[in-house]
Design an enzyme around this catalytic site. Sequence first.
Site, PDB file in Angstrom:
ATOM      1  N   HIS A 102       0.849  -1.193   0.000  1.00  0.00           N
ATOM      2  CA  HIS A 102       0.000   0.000   0.000  1.00  0.00           C
ATOM      3  C   HIS A 102       0.887   1.247   0.000  1.00  0.00           C
ATOM      4  CE1 HIS A 102      -4.008  -1.879   1.425  1.00  0.00           C
ATOM      5  NE2 HIS A 102      -3.269  -2.783   0.798  1.00  0.00           N
ATOM      6  N   THR A 103       0.525   2.216  -0.811  1.00  0.00           N
ATOM      7  CA  THR A 103       1.405   3.363  -1.034  1.00  0.00           C
ATOM      8  C   THR A 103       1.706   4.136   0.250  1.00  0.00           C
ATOM      9  OG1 THR A 103       1.703   5.393  -2.309  1.00  0.00           O
ATOM     10  CG2 THR A 103      -0.550   4.876  -1.598  1.00  0.00           C
TER      11      THR A 103
END
Length: 210
Positions: free
Chosen positions: A83-84
């Site tokens: 996840h960024t």
Amino acid sequence: MADSRNLYPRTGDTQTIYLKNVITNPNIEVGNYTMYHDFLNDPTKFEQHNVLYHYPINYDKLIIGKFCSIACGTKFLFNSANHTLTSLSTYPFPLFFEEWGLDGKNVAKSWDNKGDIIIGNDVWIGFEAVILAGVTIGDGAIIGTRALVTKDVPPYTIVGGIPAKPIKKRFDEDTISELLSLKWWDWPDEKIAQNIMAIQSGRVKELMED
């Protein structure tokens, strides 16, 4: 003579396979004689059980060399698991573009793309080890049981732990240099067969002279 086209190289053993022969995903490449052993699940389901978050949208690859030994439960975690961290939130809003009225072309912005996973030749990966996206493991390396590999591993280095850290080199630098120069795993099968005793006995000079 050994035959890398065999699915089950050991008579009566359906837990050990030559991995190359079950790969269907074009973004997974496996070299000859690399083996996978699984006593918990069907080893032929390697792509489904062991290669995770590997979605075509990322174009990332799993590349595994020749003569590797991969133990039961090894996992390769790809980029969609990341996840960024460039957003104020780790929630994957672009993935749920329909819910939030976003452009469906930006789904991959939900995660950070760290690249391919590349495993060299003659690598031994221990029970339930986890290899993360973007990691390269050098020829002859050993990954300890349940290690979490977050960074590149140099050739002929033993690593272990969470996160995995170097424990020691398998050989001195001169021997490692000679082995990397030899690349015995690229030899014809007949030549490997003729030199198995020297390989197993550590007679590098004899291999250099062959």
